[in-house]
Design a protein around this motif. Structure first.
Motif, PDB file in Angstrom:
ATOM      1  N   VAL A 292     -75.648  40.746  -2.234  1.00 43.51           N
ATOM      2  CA  VAL A 292     -76.155  41.414  -1.027  1.00 43.51           C
ATOM      3  C   VAL A 292     -75.311  41.137   0.213  1.00 43.51           C
ATOM      4  N   THR A 293     -74.376  40.193   0.144  1.00 42.16           N
ATOM      5  CA  THR A 293     -73.504  39.945   1.304  1.00 42.16           C
ATOM      6  C   THR A 293     -72.237  40.797   1.246  1.00 42.16           C
ATOM      7  N   LEU A 294     -72.046  41.490   0.139  1.00 45.78           N
ATOM      8  CA  LEU A 294     -70.859  42.324  -0.005  1.00 45.78           C
ATOM      9  C   LEU A 294     -70.969  43.529   0.919  1.00 45.78           C
ATOM     10  N   ALA A 295     -69.975  43.702   1.804  1.00 44.60           N
ATOM     11  CA  ALA A 295     -70.019  44.809   2.752  1.00 44.60           C
ATOM     12  C   ALA A 295     -68.755  45.651   2.713  1.00 44.60           C
ATOM     13  N   ARG A 296     -67.626  45.056   2.326  1.00 44.75           N
ATOM     14  CA  ARG A 296     -66.347  45.748   2.262  1.00 44.75           C
ATOM     15  C   ARG A 296     -65.964  46.415   3.572  1.00 44.75           C
ATOM     16  N   GLY A 297     -66.464  45.971   4.683  1.00 47.13           N
ATOM     17  CA  GLY A 297     -66.041  46.327   6.016  1.00 47.13           C
ATOM     18  C   GLY A 297     -65.435  47.671   6.334  1.00 47.13           C
ATOM     19  N   LEU A 298     -65.401  48.629   5.438  1.00 44.55           N
ATOM     20  CA  LEU A 298     -64.827  49.934   5.748  1.00 44.55           C
ATOM     21  C   LEU A 298     -65.943  50.907   6.141  1.00 44.55           C
ATOM     22  N   ASN A 299     -65.676  51.666   7.196  1.00 48.05           N
ATOM     23  CA  ASN A 299     -66.721  52.517   7.774  1.00 48.05           C
ATOM     24  C   ASN A 299     -67.192  53.640   6.863  1.00 48.05           C
ATOM     25  N   TYR A 300     -66.331  54.080   5.917  1.00 49.17           N
ATOM     26  CA  TYR A 300     -66.681  55.320   5.239  1.00 49.17           C
ATOM     27  C   TYR A 300     -67.616  55.174   4.046  1.00 49.17           C
ATOM     28  N   TYR A 301     -67.932  53.967   3.585  1.00 41.49           N
ATOM     29  CA  TYR A 301     -68.851  53.816   2.462  1.00 41.49           C
ATOM     30  C   TYR A 301     -70.297  54.081   2.896  1.00 41.49           C
ATOM     31  N   THR A 302     -71.032  54.792   2.055  1.00 43.03           N
ATOM     32  CA  THR A 302     -72.412  55.153   2.399  1.00 43.03           C
ATOM     33  C   THR A 302     -73.413  54.784   1.304  1.00 43.03           C
ATOM     34  N   GLY A 303     -72.945  54.484   0.102  1.00 35.30           N
ATOM     35  CA  GLY A 303     -73.850  54.147  -1.001  1.00 35.30           C
ATOM     36  C   GLY A 303     -73.405  52.886  -1.699  1.00 35.30           C
ATOM     37  N   ALA A 304     -73.268  52.955  -3.019  1.00 35.45           N
ATOM     38  CA  ALA A 304     -72.853  51.787  -3.793  1.00 35.45           C
ATOM     39  C   ALA A 304     -71.472  51.318  -3.365  1.00 35.45           C
ATOM     40  N   ILE A 305     -71.274  50.014  -3.331  1.00 32.81           N
ATOM     41  CA  ILE A 305     -69.962  49.429  -3.043  1.00 32.81           C
ATOM     42  C   ILE A 305     -69.654  48.385  -4.118  1.00 32.81           C
ATOM     43  N   PHE A 306     -68.379  48.310  -4.487  1.00 30.65           N
ATOM     44  CA  PHE A 306     -67.938  47.406  -5.545  1.00 30.65           C
ATOM     45  C   PHE A 306     -66.815  46.514  -5.052  1.00 30.65           C
ATOM     46  N   GLU A 307     -66.782  45.303  -5.574  1.00 28.79           N
ATOM     47  CA  GLU A 307     -65.639  44.421  -5.362  1.00 28.79           C
ATOM     48  C   GLU A 307     -65.476  43.583  -6.626  1.00 28.79           C
ATOM     49  N   VAL A 308     -64.240  43.484  -7.105  1.00 30.64           N
ATOM     50  CA  VAL A 308     -63.981  42.806  -8.375  1.00 30.64           C
ATOM     51  C   VAL A 308     -63.315  41.459  -8.125  1.00 30.64           C
ATOM     52  N   SER A 309     -63.877  40.415  -8.713  1.00 32.49           N
ATOM     53  CA  SER A 309     -63.342  39.058  -8.559  1.00 32.49           C
ATOM     54  C   SER A 309     -62.655  38.604  -9.838  1.00 32.49           C
ATOM     55  N   ALA A 310     -61.575  37.845  -9.672  1.00 31.56           N
ATOM     56  CA  ALA A 310     -60.840  37.285 -10.809  1.00 31.56           C
ATOM     57  C   ALA A 310     -61.709  36.257 -11.537  1.00 31.56           C
ATOM     58  N   PRO A 311     -61.348  35.905 -12.770  1.00 29.28           N
ATOM     59  CA  PRO A 311     -62.126  34.900 -13.507  1.00 29.28           C
ATOM     60  C   PRO A 311     -62.238  33.588 -12.732  1.00 29.28           C
TER      61      PRO A 311
END
Length: 456
Positions: A292-311
Protein backbone atom coordinates in the motif's frame (compact mmCIF):
# COMPACT_ATOMS: atom_id res chain seq x y z
CA UNK A 1 50.34 14.78 -24.68
CA UNK A 2 46.75 14.38 -25.88
CA UNK A 3 44.12 14.15 -23.15
CA UNK A 4 42.73 10.66 -22.63
CA UNK A 5 39.18 10.46 -24.06
CA UNK A 6 36.23 9.74 -21.78
CA UNK A 7 32.46 9.29 -21.91
CA UNK A 8 29.75 11.25 -20.02
CA UNK A 9 28.90 10.12 -16.50
CA UNK A 10 26.00 7.72 -16.40
CA UNK A 11 26.78 6.23 -19.83
CA UNK A 12 28.74 3.10 -20.70
CA UNK A 13 30.64 1.31 -23.44
CA UNK A 14 29.75 -2.36 -23.91
CA UNK A 15 32.22 -5.12 -24.77
CA UNK A 16 31.27 -7.96 -27.15
CA UNK A 17 30.40 -10.29 -24.26
CA UNK A 18 28.31 -7.57 -22.58
CA UNK A 19 26.42 -6.91 -25.82
CA UNK A 20 25.79 -10.66 -26.15
CA UNK A 21 24.41 -10.86 -22.60
CA UNK A 22 22.21 -7.81 -23.12
CA UNK A 23 20.92 -9.29 -26.39
CA UNK A 24 20.12 -12.52 -24.54
CA UNK A 25 17.90 -10.60 -22.10
CA UNK A 26 16.27 -8.51 -24.83
CA UNK A 27 15.60 -11.53 -27.02
CA UNK A 28 14.05 -13.40 -24.08
CA UNK A 29 11.77 -10.45 -23.31
CA UNK A 30 10.94 -9.92 -27.00
CA UNK A 31 10.05 -13.60 -27.42
CA UNK A 32 7.54 -13.39 -24.56
CA UNK A 33 6.13 -10.07 -25.77
CA UNK A 34 5.35 -11.71 -29.09
CA UNK A 35 3.98 -14.86 -27.41
CA UNK A 36 1.53 -12.65 -25.49
CA UNK A 37 0.35 -10.97 -28.71
CA UNK A 38 2.26 -7.66 -28.66
CA UNK A 39 3.60 -5.99 -31.82
CA UNK A 40 6.73 -3.78 -32.11
CA UNK A 41 6.87 -0.05 -32.80
CA UNK A 42 9.70 2.50 -32.57
CA UNK A 43 9.62 6.24 -31.87
CA UNK A 44 12.30 8.97 -32.24
CA UNK A 45 14.99 9.34 -29.58
CA UNK A 46 13.88 12.95 -29.03
CA UNK A 47 10.47 14.60 -28.97
CA UNK A 48 9.13 18.13 -28.99
CA UNK A 49 9.56 19.53 -25.48
CA UNK A 50 5.85 20.19 -25.03
CA UNK A 51 5.20 16.46 -25.65
CA UNK A 52 7.29 15.52 -22.59
CA UNK A 53 7.21 18.44 -20.15
CA UNK A 54 4.54 18.35 -17.46
CA UNK A 55 3.84 14.62 -17.88
CA UNK A 56 6.12 13.24 -15.13
CA UNK A 57 5.58 15.65 -12.25
CA UNK A 58 7.96 18.31 -11.03
CA UNK A 59 10.78 15.88 -10.22
CA UNK A 60 10.51 14.14 -13.59
CA UNK A 61 10.60 17.43 -15.50
CA UNK A 62 13.91 18.31 -13.85
CA UNK A 63 15.44 15.04 -15.10
CA UNK A 64 14.55 15.57 -18.78
CA UNK A 65 17.57 16.28 -21.01
CA UNK A 66 16.83 19.40 -23.07
CA UNK A 67 18.35 19.87 -26.53
CA UNK A 68 19.58 23.34 -27.47
CA UNK A 69 18.04 24.78 -30.63
CA UNK A 70 20.24 24.63 -33.72
CA UNK A 71 22.19 27.70 -34.78
CA UNK A 72 22.04 30.82 -32.62
CA UNK A 73 19.92 29.40 -29.82
CA UNK A 74 20.02 32.71 -27.89
CA UNK A 75 18.42 34.69 -30.71
CA UNK A 76 14.94 34.45 -29.13
CA UNK A 77 16.14 35.61 -25.71
CA UNK A 78 15.84 39.38 -25.23
CA UNK A 79 18.23 41.33 -23.02
CA UNK A 80 15.67 41.70 -20.22
CA UNK A 81 15.07 37.95 -19.94
CA UNK A 82 18.78 37.21 -20.25
CA UNK A 83 19.56 39.61 -17.39
CA UNK A 84 17.16 37.76 -15.05
CA UNK A 85 19.18 34.52 -15.42
CA UNK A 86 15.89 32.64 -14.93
CA UNK A 87 16.68 29.28 -16.52
CA UNK A 88 13.07 28.12 -16.23
CA UNK A 89 11.71 30.95 -18.35
CA UNK A 90 14.69 30.89 -20.71
CA UNK A 91 14.51 27.16 -21.46
CA UNK A 92 11.41 27.40 -23.65
CA UNK A 93 13.19 30.03 -25.77
CA UNK A 94 16.45 28.15 -26.32
CA UNK A 95 15.22 24.54 -26.37
CA UNK A 96 12.26 23.19 -28.34
CA UNK A 97 13.18 19.48 -28.21
CA UNK A 98 14.21 16.99 -25.52
CA UNK A 99 15.49 13.41 -25.24
CA UNK A 100 12.72 11.02 -24.28
CA UNK A 101 12.43 10.31 -20.54
CA UNK A 102 10.52 7.05 -20.99
CA UNK A 103 8.65 5.15 -23.72
CA UNK A 104 5.11 5.56 -22.36
CA UNK A 105 4.47 9.24 -23.11
CA UNK A 106 5.94 8.95 -26.64
CA UNK A 107 3.68 5.91 -27.08
CA UNK A 108 0.64 7.98 -26.05
CA UNK A 109 1.67 10.60 -28.62
CA UNK A 110 2.04 7.82 -31.22
CA UNK A 111 -1.46 6.49 -30.50
CA UNK A 112 -3.03 9.93 -30.89
CA UNK A 113 -1.10 10.70 -34.06
CA UNK A 114 -1.89 7.33 -35.68
CA UNK A 115 -5.33 6.67 -34.18
CA UNK A 116 -6.98 6.20 -37.58
CA UNK A 117 -4.49 3.45 -38.51
CA UNK A 118 -4.75 1.52 -35.22
CA UNK A 119 -7.13 -1.31 -34.37
CA UNK A 120 -8.15 -1.07 -30.72
CA UNK A 121 -7.33 -2.63 -28.32
CA UNK A 122 -3.80 -1.98 -29.56
CA UNK A 123 -0.99 -4.08 -28.04
CA UNK A 124 2.51 -2.79 -28.64
CA UNK A 125 5.99 -3.48 -27.35
CA UNK A 126 9.02 -1.23 -27.64
CA UNK A 127 12.68 -1.79 -26.76
CA UNK A 128 14.69 1.44 -27.06
CA UNK A 129 17.00 3.68 -24.99
CA UNK A 130 15.78 6.54 -22.79
CA UNK A 131 17.66 9.34 -21.01
CA UNK A 132 17.36 10.90 -17.56
CA UNK A 133 19.57 13.58 -16.01
CA UNK A 134 19.76 11.62 -12.78
CA UNK A 135 22.67 11.20 -10.36
CA UNK A 136 24.51 8.07 -11.56
CA UNK A 137 24.84 5.20 -9.06
CA UNK A 138 24.67 1.41 -9.06
CA UNK A 139 21.82 0.34 -11.30
CA UNK A 140 20.93 3.96 -12.17
CA UNK A 141 22.23 5.41 -15.42
CA UNK A 142 21.61 8.50 -17.50
CA UNK A 143 21.25 6.44 -20.65
CA UNK A 144 19.53 3.09 -20.40
CA UNK A 145 17.14 0.80 -22.24
CA UNK A 146 13.50 0.23 -21.41
CA UNK A 147 11.55 -2.77 -22.63
CA UNK A 148 7.87 -1.79 -22.58
CA UNK A 149 4.59 -3.51 -23.38
CA UNK A 150 1.27 -1.62 -23.36
CA UNK A 151 -2.38 -2.17 -24.25
CA UNK A 152 -4.60 0.80 -25.09
CA UNK A 153 -8.31 0.82 -25.80
CA UNK A 154 -9.52 -1.56 -23.09
CA UNK A 155 -10.49 -1.04 -19.44
CA UNK A 156 -10.63 -4.78 -18.73
CA UNK A 157 -8.72 -5.88 -15.64
CA UNK A 158 -7.80 -9.07 -17.48
CA UNK A 159 -5.06 -6.96 -19.07
CA UNK A 160 -3.48 -6.42 -15.62
CA UNK A 161 -3.74 -10.15 -14.95
CA UNK A 162 -2.02 -10.83 -18.28
CA UNK A 163 0.83 -8.43 -17.43
CA UNK A 164 1.48 -10.15 -14.09
CA UNK A 165 1.65 -13.43 -16.01
CA UNK A 166 4.00 -11.82 -18.56
CA UNK A 167 6.38 -10.66 -15.83
CA UNK A 168 6.37 -14.15 -14.35
CA UNK A 169 7.03 -15.83 -17.69
CA UNK A 170 9.99 -13.58 -18.57
CA UNK A 171 11.70 -14.01 -15.21
CA UNK A 172 11.08 -17.76 -15.35
CA UNK A 173 12.73 -17.94 -18.78
CA UNK A 174 15.71 -15.97 -17.44
CA UNK A 175 16.03 -18.41 -14.53
CA UNK A 176 15.45 -15.58 -12.05
CA UNK A 177 13.60 -16.98 -9.03
CA UNK A 178 12.32 -15.09 -5.99
CA UNK A 179 11.34 -11.91 -7.85
CA UNK A 180 8.50 -9.99 -6.17
CA UNK A 181 5.83 -8.09 -8.12
CA UNK A 182 4.60 -5.39 -5.75
CA UNK A 183 1.13 -4.07 -6.59
CA UNK A 184 -1.08 -1.20 -5.46
CA UNK A 185 -3.79 1.02 -6.95
CA UNK A 186 -3.75 4.79 -7.37
CA UNK A 187 -7.45 4.91 -6.48
CA UNK A 188 -6.50 3.55 -3.06
CA UNK A 189 -3.91 6.28 -2.63
CA UNK A 190 -6.44 8.90 -3.74
CA UNK A 191 -8.94 7.42 -1.27
CA UNK A 192 -6.42 7.60 1.58
CA UNK A 193 -5.63 11.23 0.75
CA UNK A 194 -9.38 11.88 0.75
CA UNK A 195 -10.13 10.29 4.15
CA UNK A 196 -7.22 12.11 5.84
CA UNK A 197 -8.30 15.44 4.33
CA UNK A 198 -5.30 15.88 2.02
CA UNK A 199 -6.89 15.45 -1.44
CA UNK A 200 -5.42 18.76 -2.58
CA UNK A 201 -1.95 17.39 -1.76
CA UNK A 202 -2.36 14.03 -3.55
CA UNK A 203 0.76 14.31 -5.73
CA UNK A 204 2.96 15.47 -2.84
CA UNK A 205 1.50 12.71 -0.67
CA UNK A 206 2.15 9.92 -3.20
CA UNK A 207 5.62 11.14 -4.20
CA UNK A 208 6.69 11.18 -0.53
CA UNK A 209 5.08 7.82 0.25
CA UNK A 210 6.83 6.22 -2.73
CA UNK A 211 10.18 7.00 -1.08
CA UNK A 212 9.54 4.88 2.03
CA UNK A 213 12.10 2.21 1.03
CA UNK A 214 14.75 4.88 0.38
CA UNK A 215 14.36 7.43 3.19
CA UNK A 216 12.38 5.51 5.83
CA UNK A 217 9.28 6.42 7.81
CA UNK A 218 10.71 9.55 9.44
CA UNK A 219 12.04 10.80 6.11
CA UNK A 220 8.62 10.37 4.48
CA UNK A 221 6.87 12.18 7.33
CA UNK A 222 9.37 15.03 7.17
CA UNK A 223 8.85 15.43 3.41
CA UNK A 224 5.07 15.38 3.81
CA UNK A 225 5.26 18.11 6.44
CA UNK A 226 7.51 20.20 4.20
CA UNK A 227 4.88 19.95 1.44
CA UNK A 228 2.16 21.34 3.71
CA UNK A 229 0.44 18.09 4.72
CA UNK A 230 -0.83 18.53 8.28
CA UNK A 231 0.61 16.46 11.14
CA UNK A 232 -2.89 15.27 12.06
CA UNK A 233 -3.35 13.90 8.53
CA UNK A 234 0.00 12.11 8.67
CA UNK A 235 -0.99 10.47 11.98
CA UNK A 236 -4.07 9.00 10.27
CA UNK A 237 -1.87 7.14 7.75
CA UNK A 238 0.44 5.75 10.43
CA UNK A 239 -0.93 2.20 9.89
CA UNK A 240 0.43 2.28 6.31
CA UNK A 241 4.02 2.34 7.53
CA UNK A 242 3.64 -1.09 9.15
CA UNK A 243 1.02 -2.70 6.92
CA UNK A 244 1.43 -6.44 7.46
CA UNK A 245 -0.62 -9.61 7.13
CA UNK A 246 -1.83 -11.87 4.36
CA UNK A 247 -3.24 -10.41 1.16
CA UNK A 248 -6.80 -11.06 2.37
CA UNK A 249 -6.05 -9.35 5.71
CA UNK A 250 -4.50 -6.36 3.95
CA UNK A 251 -7.57 -5.97 1.72
CA UNK A 252 -9.85 -6.04 4.78
CA UNK A 253 -7.73 -3.40 6.54
CA UNK A 254 -7.96 -1.22 3.45
CA UNK A 255 -11.75 -1.62 3.30
CA UNK A 256 -11.99 -0.42 6.91
CA UNK A 257 -9.61 2.51 6.32
CA UNK A 258 -11.39 3.57 3.12
CA UNK A 259 -14.99 2.97 4.26
CA UNK A 260 -15.96 6.58 3.49
CA UNK A 261 -14.20 6.82 0.11
CA UNK A 262 -16.03 5.50 -2.95
CA UNK A 263 -12.91 5.84 -5.12
CA UNK A 264 -10.71 4.09 -2.56
CA UNK A 265 -13.11 1.14 -2.29
CA UNK A 266 -13.17 0.89 -6.09
CA UNK A 267 -9.39 0.52 -5.98
CA UNK A 268 -9.67 -2.28 -3.41
CA UNK A 269 -12.21 -4.04 -5.63
CA UNK A 270 -9.88 -3.84 -8.66
CA UNK A 271 -6.94 -5.24 -6.70
CA UNK A 272 -9.07 -8.06 -5.37
CA UNK A 273 -10.09 -9.07 -8.92
CA UNK A 274 -6.46 -9.29 -10.07
CA UNK A 275 -5.31 -11.17 -6.95
CA UNK A 276 -8.17 -13.69 -7.16
CA UNK A 277 -7.48 -14.33 -10.86
CA UNK A 278 -3.77 -14.93 -10.18
CA UNK A 279 -4.70 -17.35 -7.40
CA UNK A 280 -6.61 -19.38 -10.01
CA UNK A 281 -3.71 -19.25 -12.49
CA UNK A 282 -0.65 -19.56 -10.20
CA UNK A 283 2.65 -17.91 -11.07
CA UNK A 284 5.68 -20.09 -11.84
CA UNK A 285 8.54 -18.42 -9.97
CA UNK A 286 7.53 -14.87 -8.96
CA UNK A 287 5.65 -13.63 -5.90
CA UNK A 288 2.74 -11.15 -5.93
CA UNK A 289 2.62 -8.77 -2.97
CA UNK A 290 0.12 -6.05 -2.07
CA UNK A 291 2.15 -2.97 -1.04
CA UNK A 292 0.00 0.00 0.00
CA UNK A 293 2.99 2.37 0.16
CA UNK A 294 3.79 1.81 -3.50
CA UNK A 295 3.02 5.02 -5.40
CA UNK A 296 5.48 5.15 -8.32
CA UNK A 297 5.36 8.96 -8.19
CA UNK A 298 4.27 9.44 -11.81
CA UNK A 299 1.22 11.61 -12.39
CA UNK A 300 -0.35 9.59 -15.18
CA UNK A 301 -1.23 6.35 -13.32
CA UNK A 302 -4.91 6.06 -12.40
CA UNK A 303 -5.47 2.39 -11.48
CA UNK A 304 -3.27 -0.60 -10.73
CA UNK A 305 0.44 0.11 -10.32
CA UNK A 306 3.28 -2.42 -10.36
CA UNK A 307 6.88 -2.44 -9.23
CA UNK A 308 9.19 -5.44 -9.49
CA UNK A 309 11.88 -6.15 -6.89
CA UNK A 310 14.96 -8.33 -7.34
CA UNK A 311 15.31 -11.52 -5.27
CA UNK A 312 16.06 -11.05 -1.58
CA UNK A 313 19.74 -10.47 -0.90
CA UNK A 314 20.39 -8.60 -4.14
CA UNK A 315 20.84 -4.89 -3.48
CA UNK A 316 19.12 -3.33 -6.46
CA UNK A 317 16.34 -0.85 -7.13
CA UNK A 318 13.23 -1.90 -9.01
CA UNK A 319 13.84 -4.03 -12.11
CA UNK A 320 10.43 -3.32 -13.63
CA UNK A 321 7.26 -1.35 -13.14
CA UNK A 322 4.11 0.03 -14.72
CA UNK A 323 0.40 0.51 -14.27
CA UNK A 324 -2.98 1.65 -15.57
CA UNK A 325 -3.40 5.12 -17.08
CA UNK A 326 -6.98 5.97 -18.03
CA UNK A 327 -6.39 9.44 -19.42
CA UNK A 328 -2.84 9.61 -20.74
CA UNK A 329 -3.83 10.14 -24.39
CA UNK A 330 -6.25 12.83 -23.18
CA UNK A 331 -3.30 15.18 -22.73
CA UNK A 332 -2.85 15.00 -26.50
CA UNK A 333 -6.53 15.45 -27.32
CA UNK A 334 -7.75 11.84 -27.53
CA UNK A 335 -10.23 11.24 -24.70
CA UNK A 336 -11.52 8.02 -23.14
CA UNK A 337 -8.73 5.71 -24.29
CA UNK A 338 -7.67 3.66 -21.30
CA UNK A 339 -4.28 2.03 -21.25
CA UNK A 340 -2.11 -0.20 -19.09
CA UNK A 341 1.52 -1.11 -19.49
CA UNK A 342 4.67 -2.46 -17.88
CA UNK A 343 8.38 -1.99 -18.34
CA UNK A 344 11.43 -4.21 -17.81
CA UNK A 345 14.63 -2.52 -16.61
CA UNK A 346 17.17 -4.17 -18.91
CA UNK A 347 20.27 -2.72 -17.27
CA UNK A 348 19.25 -3.67 -13.75
CA UNK A 349 18.13 -7.14 -14.82
CA UNK A 350 21.58 -7.54 -16.40
CA UNK A 351 23.29 -6.65 -13.10
CA UNK A 352 21.05 -9.05 -11.16
CA UNK A 353 21.74 -11.95 -13.54
CA UNK A 354 25.45 -11.18 -13.39
CA UNK A 355 25.50 -11.07 -9.58
CA UNK A 356 23.61 -14.37 -9.34
CA UNK A 357 25.68 -15.96 -12.13
CA UNK A 358 22.58 -16.83 -14.15
CA UNK A 359 23.81 -16.15 -17.68
CA UNK A 360 24.11 -19.39 -19.71
CA UNK A 361 27.63 -20.35 -20.80
CA UNK A 362 26.45 -20.34 -24.41
CA UNK A 363 25.04 -16.81 -24.29
CA UNK A 364 27.80 -15.42 -26.54
CA UNK A 365 28.36 -17.22 -29.85
CA UNK A 366 32.12 -17.53 -30.29
CA UNK A 367 34.45 -18.55 -33.09
CA UNK A 368 34.68 -22.35 -33.25
CA UNK A 369 37.75 -22.63 -35.48
CA UNK A 370 40.67 -20.40 -36.45
CA UNK A 371 42.52 -21.25 -39.67
CA UNK A 372 46.24 -20.52 -39.52
CA UNK A 373 47.44 -18.20 -42.29
CA UNK A 374 50.52 -19.68 -44.04
CA UNK A 375 50.40 -17.41 -47.09
CA UNK A 376 48.40 -16.52 -50.20
CA UNK A 377 47.77 -20.01 -51.65
CA UNK A 378 47.10 -21.59 -48.26
CA UNK A 379 44.88 -18.64 -47.31
CA UNK A 380 42.73 -19.14 -50.42
CA UNK A 381 42.36 -22.88 -49.67
CA UNK A 382 41.36 -22.06 -46.09
CA UNK A 383 38.95 -19.34 -47.20
CA UNK A 384 37.08 -21.73 -49.51
CA UNK A 385 36.68 -24.13 -46.59
CA UNK A 386 35.58 -21.33 -44.22
CA UNK A 387 32.91 -20.30 -46.71
CA UNK A 388 31.54 -23.86 -46.79
CA UNK A 389 31.61 -24.12 -42.98
CA UNK A 390 29.70 -20.86 -42.60
CA UNK A 391 26.96 -22.26 -44.83
CA UNK A 392 26.70 -25.07 -42.29
CA UNK A 393 26.36 -22.56 -39.46
CA UNK A 394 29.90 -23.02 -38.11
CA UNK A 395 31.62 -19.82 -36.95
CA UNK A 396 35.10 -19.96 -38.48
CA UNK A 397 37.67 -17.38 -39.52
CA UNK A 398 41.12 -17.00 -41.05
CA UNK A 399 43.89 -15.20 -39.16
CA UNK A 400 44.31 -12.13 -41.41
CA UNK A 401 48.12 -11.99 -41.55
CA UNK A 402 50.69 -14.69 -42.35
CA UNK A 403 52.41 -14.01 -39.03
CA UNK A 404 54.59 -16.39 -37.03
CA UNK A 405 52.80 -19.57 -35.97
CA UNK A 406 53.40 -18.79 -32.28
CA UNK A 407 51.63 -15.42 -32.58
CA UNK A 408 48.61 -16.96 -34.29
CA UNK A 409 48.34 -19.74 -31.70
CA UNK A 410 48.53 -17.22 -28.83
CA UNK A 411 45.73 -15.25 -30.49
CA UNK A 412 43.53 -18.37 -30.57
CA UNK A 413 44.32 -19.05 -26.91
CA UNK A 414 43.48 -15.53 -25.78
CA UNK A 415 40.14 -15.68 -27.58
CA UNK A 416 39.48 -19.17 -26.22
CA UNK A 417 38.90 -20.59 -29.72
CA UNK A 418 38.56 -24.38 -29.24
CA UNK A 419 40.01 -25.53 -32.58
CA UNK A 420 42.92 -24.37 -34.73
CA UNK A 421 43.06 -25.62 -38.34
CA UNK A 422 46.37 -25.99 -40.15
CA UNK A 423 46.21 -26.21 -43.93
CA UNK A 424 49.72 -26.12 -45.46
CA UNK A 425 51.19 -27.53 -48.66
CA UNK A 426 50.78 -31.22 -47.76
CA UNK A 427 47.17 -30.73 -46.57
CA UNK A 428 46.29 -28.93 -49.82
CA UNK A 429 47.83 -31.70 -51.93
CA UNK A 430 45.78 -34.37 -50.08
CA UNK A 431 42.66 -32.20 -49.71
CA UNK A 432 42.92 -32.61 -45.92
CA UNK A 433 43.13 -30.49 -42.76
CA UNK A 434 45.17 -30.84 -39.59
CA UNK A 435 42.91 -30.07 -36.63
CA UNK A 436 44.36 -29.12 -33.25
CA UNK A 437 42.08 -29.34 -30.21
CA UNK A 438 43.18 -26.39 -28.06
CA UNK A 439 41.62 -27.88 -24.92
CA UNK A 440 43.26 -31.33 -25.02
CA UNK A 441 46.28 -30.45 -27.17
CA UNK A 442 45.61 -33.44 -29.46
CA UNK A 443 46.00 -33.14 -33.21
CA UNK A 444 44.56 -35.19 -36.10
CA UNK A 445 44.24 -35.01 -39.87
CA UNK A 446 40.80 -35.25 -41.51
CA UNK A 447 38.84 -34.51 -44.68
CA UNK A 448 36.14 -31.83 -44.97
CA UNK A 449 33.23 -34.04 -43.91
CA UNK A 450 35.11 -35.14 -40.82
CA UNK A 451 36.10 -31.53 -40.10
CA UNK A 452 32.50 -30.39 -40.43
CA UNK A 453 31.24 -33.06 -38.04
CA UNK A 454 33.99 -32.24 -35.52
CA UNK A 455 33.19 -28.54 -35.51
CA UNK A 456 29.42 -28.99 -35.48
Amino acid sequence: MAQKPSIPKGTRDFSPIEVAKRSYIMNTIKEQFQLFGFHPIETPSFENSDTLMGKYGEEGDRLIFKILNSGDYLSKVDDTLYATKDSGKMTSKISEKALRYDLTVPFARYVVQHQNEIDFPFKRYQIQPVWRADRPQKGRFREFYQCDADVVGSRSLWQEVDFVQLYDKVFSKLGLKGVTIKMNNRKILSGIAEVIGASDKLIDFTVALDKLDKIGEEGVKKEMLSKGIQEAAIEKVQPLFNFTGTTVEKLEKLRALLATSEEGLKGVEELEFIINAIDEIPLETTLLDLDVTLARGLNYYTGAIFEVSAPEGVKMGSIGGGGRYDDLTGIFGLKDVSGVGISFGLDRIYLVLEELNLFPDTVAPSTKALFINFGKEEGLYSFRTISQLRKEGVIAELYPDSAKMNKQMKYANKRQIPFVILAGTSEIENNKYTVKNMTTGTQETMNFEELKLTLK
